[in-house]
Design an enzyme around this catalytic site. Structure first.
Site, PDB file in Angstrom:
ATOM      1  N   CYS A  94     -90.318  24.979 -22.135  1.00 51.38           N
ATOM      2  CA  CYS A  94     -90.719  23.815 -21.472  1.00 51.38           C
ATOM      3  C   CYS A  94     -90.348  22.621 -22.272  1.00 51.38           C
ATOM      4  CB  CYS A  94     -92.041  23.963 -21.140  1.00 51.38           C
ATOM      5  SG  CYS A  94     -92.537  25.042 -19.877  1.00 51.38           S
ATOM      6  N   CYS A 107     -94.372  25.416 -24.390  1.00 52.79           N
ATOM      7  CA  CYS A 107     -93.651  26.729 -24.840  1.00 52.79           C
ATOM      8  C   CYS A 107     -92.469  26.051 -25.092  1.00 52.79           C
ATOM      9  CB  CYS A 107     -93.544  27.851 -24.135  1.00 52.79           C
ATOM     10  SG  CYS A 107     -92.643  27.718 -22.460  1.00 52.79           S
ATOM     11  N   HIS A 113     -93.224  27.818 -15.009  1.00 51.70           N
ATOM     12  CA  HIS A 113     -94.262  27.034 -15.648  1.00 51.70           C
ATOM     13  C   HIS A 113     -94.427  25.617 -15.036  1.00 51.70           C
ATOM     14  CE1 HIS A 113     -93.699  29.496 -19.499  1.00 51.70           C
ATOM     15  NE2 HIS A 113     -93.868  30.103 -18.621  1.00 51.70           N
ATOM     16  N   GLU A 133     -94.928  22.741 -16.187  1.00 53.45           N
ATOM     17  CA  GLU A 133     -93.923  21.813 -16.541  1.00 53.45           C
ATOM     18  C   GLU A 133     -92.743  21.772 -15.761  1.00 53.45           C
ATOM     19  OE1 GLU A 133     -95.998  23.294 -20.611  1.00 53.45           O
ATOM     20  OE2 GLU A 133     -95.573  23.917 -18.428  1.00 53.45           O
TER      21      GLU A 133
END
Length: 152
Positions: free
Chosen positions: A89, A86, A56, A58
Site C-alpha cells: 500500500c 503495509c 486492501h 488503501e
C-alpha cells in the site's frame, strides 16, 4: 464545507466497522480531494470477498479515486486509513502521488511507513507524502484487537 481530519478518519473508521461485519480485517480508507472539497472514495478491506490479496482498503480507495477523477495521479488528495499501510500500500500511495497520508493505529508487525522498511524514507521512493499518525489511534487499534481476539 471543508471536512476536518477527524471527520474523514471517522468515515474511514465506519468503513473499518463495515469490513468487520463482512468478516474482513477491519481496515477502512477514505481519499479526500482538497481542491474539489470532495470524498472521492471510501471503502474497507475486501480481500476475502474478492479472493484478492491486493484488495486492501488503501488499494481499493486509490483505484476508485483514480476512476472518479480520470487520472492515476491523485494530486491534492489525502488518504485517511485506520491502520499504518503495509509495503504494498505504501508503494501504491507513492505511485499515486497522494499529497498526504493520515493513519490511525501503528502496525509494528506489518506496517511499512514508520515501521519495517520505512518505505517513504528509502532513496528509491520517488514520491513522499506528508505523513501524520495517531488520529483515533485508540479506536482504530481496539477494533483490530477485538476482531482478532474473537478469532482465537
Amino acid at each position: 464545507m471543508t471536512k476536518t481530519d477527524q471527520e474523514l478518519m471517522a468515515q474511514a473508521f465506519a468503513e473499518a466497522e463495515a469490513a468487520a461485519l463482512r468478516e474482513e480485517v477491519p481496515v477502512g480508507a477514505v481519499i479526500y480531494h482538497h481542491g474539489r472539497d470532495e470524498v472521492l472514495a471510501a471503502t474497507g478491506n475486501r480481500t476475502i470477498e474478492l479472493n484478492d490479496p491486493t484488495a486492501h482498503a488503501e488499494i481499493l480507495a486509490i483505484r476508485r479515486a483514480g476512476e472518479v477523477i480520470g487520472n492515476y495521479r491523485l494530486l491534492d488528495c489525502s488518504l485517511f486509513v485506520t491502520l499504518e499501510p503495509c509495503v504494498m500500500c505504501a508503494g501504491a500511495i507513492s505511485f499515486a502521488r497522494l499529497s498526504r497520508l493520515v493513519y490511525g493505529a501503528e502496525d509494528p508487525k506489518g506496517g511499512a511507513v514508520d515501521h519495517g522498511p520505512e518505505f517513504f524514507r528509502q532513496p528509491t521512493c520517488h514520491h513522499r507524502p506528508e505523513v501524520s499518525s495517531g488520529l483515533m489511534r485508540d479506536e482504530c487499534g481496539a477494533i483490530l484487537r477485538d476482531f482478532f481476539a474473537s478469532r482465537r
